[in-house]
Design an enzyme around this catalytic site. Structure first.
Site, PDB file in Angstrom:
ATOM      1  N   ASP A  67       0.829  -1.204   0.000  1.00  0.00           N
ATOM      2  CA  ASP A  67       0.000   0.000   0.000  1.00  0.00           C
ATOM      3  C   ASP A  67       0.865   1.258   0.000  1.00  0.00           C
ATOM      4  OD1 ASP A  67       0.957  -0.294   2.602  1.00  0.00           O
ATOM      5  OD2 ASP A  67      -0.993  -0.706   3.473  1.00  0.00           O
ATOM      6  N   ASN A 136      -7.553  -2.300  14.014  1.00  0.00           N
ATOM      7  CA  ASN A 136      -8.964  -2.501  13.634  1.00  0.00           C
ATOM      8  C   ASN A 136      -9.123  -3.676  12.666  1.00  0.00           C
ATOM      9  OD1 ASN A 136      -7.898  -1.503  11.255  1.00  0.00           O
ATOM     10  ND2 ASN A 136      -9.486   0.031  10.923  1.00  0.00           N
ATOM     11  N   HIS A 138      -7.331  -4.205   9.883  1.00  0.00           N
ATOM     12  CA  HIS A 138      -7.025  -4.014   8.463  1.00  0.00           C
ATOM     13  C   HIS A 138      -5.755  -4.753   8.071  1.00  0.00           C
ATOM     14  CE1 HIS A 138      -4.747   0.065   9.193  1.00  0.00           C
ATOM     15  NE2 HIS A 138      -3.865  -0.902   9.071  1.00  0.00           N
ATOM     16  N   GLU A 143      -9.629  -1.601   4.887  1.00  0.00           N
ATOM     17  CA  GLU A 143     -10.320  -1.250   6.116  1.00  0.00           C
ATOM     18  C   GLU A 143     -11.579  -2.102   6.269  1.00  0.00           C
ATOM     19  OE1 GLU A 143      -8.697   0.412   8.131  1.00  0.00           O
ATOM     20  OE2 GLU A 143      -8.319   2.495   7.597  1.00  0.00           O
TER      21      GLU A 143
HETATM   22  C1  GLP Z   1      -0.401   0.489   8.470  1.00  0.00           C
HETATM   23  C2  GLP Z   1      -0.102  -0.300   7.194  1.00  0.00           C
HETATM   24  C3  GLP Z   1      -0.389  -1.778   7.369  1.00  0.00           C
HETATM   25  C4  GLP Z   1       0.239  -2.241   8.667  1.00  0.00           C
HETATM   26  C5  GLP Z   1      -0.457  -1.590   9.806  1.00  0.00           C
HETATM   27  C6  GLP Z   1       0.093  -1.979  11.171  1.00  0.00           C
HETATM   28  O1  GLP Z   1      -1.608   1.137   8.455  1.00  0.00           O
HETATM   29  N1  GLP Z   1      -0.810   0.182   6.065  1.00  0.00           N
HETATM   30  O2  GLP Z   1       0.106  -2.495   6.250  1.00  0.00           O
HETATM   31  O3  GLP Z   1       0.128  -3.634   8.776  1.00  0.00           O
HETATM   32  O4  GLP Z   1      -0.383  -0.181   9.682  1.00  0.00           O
HETATM   33  O5  GLP Z   1       1.130  -1.128  11.553  1.00  0.00           O
HETATM   34  P1  GLP Z   1       2.154  -1.448  12.713  1.00  0.00           P
HETATM   35  O6  GLP Z   1       2.986  -2.595  12.194  1.00  0.00           O
HETATM   36  O7  GLP Z   1       2.973  -0.219  12.880  1.00  0.00           O
HETATM   37  O8  GLP Z   1       1.373  -1.820  13.893  1.00  0.00           O
END
Ligand code: GLP
Length: 263
Positions: A67, A136, A138, A143
């Protein structure tokens, strides 16, 4: 669904990195799906170490990031291109032409998203997809309510995600509220999916993904539809799972079979 309850995020990263490096030794032009966020950083550290200390060669590896935000210029310090450069690409020998990010600029952004999917197919599909999970539920930026069949597309971020990701932006700096993400269908096409989740903040996301009903309202639960997913979690992230004893025993059983050379 396999769940490995690790003694620490370090142990999880060792396992994930080992699997990637083993796959690389069998297939020098491996196709990797890559994630950003704090979760995969330890894995990237290990891949860098393998390159710098042990000569692991990433020059033939093709990468597709999950992403990217819409509205940030490519070199923006908080964009995911910069993140990947800082944590992996900059210190290793990935080939520039083999690195792919979802498109985020027009014109014809929708067509460019379709072309991104075609590039994944042309590469032969993703061999290993690395994943984190949002609090959440995702995956990527899919989402809640994202179609389980969704493909790479433009999406809006929920308030929860905007709050979770706000600390990555400077105070007063505009934070993008849209992104392009691989779809859940795109992610499920990967041949192998390695998920990591650490800390109490992810405990509910892990519970719903692993033991909850499959629902677009909790995108991580879509991973139950994939035949080859492993969740690597620490004790805190596993704390709300109801079948912890079973997951631990399954781990021991696999080790036993490995020791007997059955696997
Ligand atoms: C972001 C990314 C996701 C990631 C998520 C968790 O929003 N787009 O791909 O898995 O956050 O982030 P973290 O690893 O910092 O908890």
């Amino acid at each position: 669904m396999h769940v490995i309850i690790c003694s620490s995020p370090e142990e999880a990263a060792d396992l994930v990195a080992r699997e990637i490096l083993d796959a690389l030794s069998r297939k020098p032009d491996l196709v990797l799906g890559l994630a950003t966020g704090s979760t995969p950083i330890r894995v990237y550290d290990r891949l860098l170490h393998a390159h710098q200390e042990d000569g692991a060669d990433f020059s033939g590896v093709r990468t597709f990031n999950l992403d990217e935000y819409i509205g940030l210029p490519p070199a923006h310090p908080h964009g995911y291109r910069t993140f990947m450069h800082d944590h992996l690409f900059g210190g290793s020998n990935f080939t520039r032409e083999n690195i792919h990010f979802p498109p985020t600029e027009g014109p014809d952004l929708v067509e460019k998203c379709t072309a991104f999917e075609a590039k994944i197919r042309d590469a032969g599909g993703i061999d290993i997809q690395i994943l984190g999970i949002g609090s959440n539920g995702h995956i990527g930026f899919n989402e809640p309510t994202s179609s389980l069949a969704s493909r790479t597309r433009i999406t809006s971020l929920t308030e929860k995600t905007l709050r979770d990701n706000a600390p990555f932006f400077d105070a007063g700096e505009p934070q993008p509220s849209m992104a392009v993400t691989m779809g859940i269908g795109t992610i499920l096409d990967a041949r192998r999916i390695l998920v990591q989740a650490f800390g109490l903040k992810k405990a509910e996301a892990v519970r719903q993904s692993v033991e909850g009903p499959v629902s677009s309202f909790f995108p991580g639960s879509a991973l139950q539809l994939h035949a080859n997913v492993t969740f690597h979690v620490d004790a805190e992230a596993s704390s709300r799972l109801t079948m912890q004893a079973f997951y631990r025993r399954s781990q021991e059983n696999v080790k036993e079979l490995e020791a007997k050379n059955v696997l």
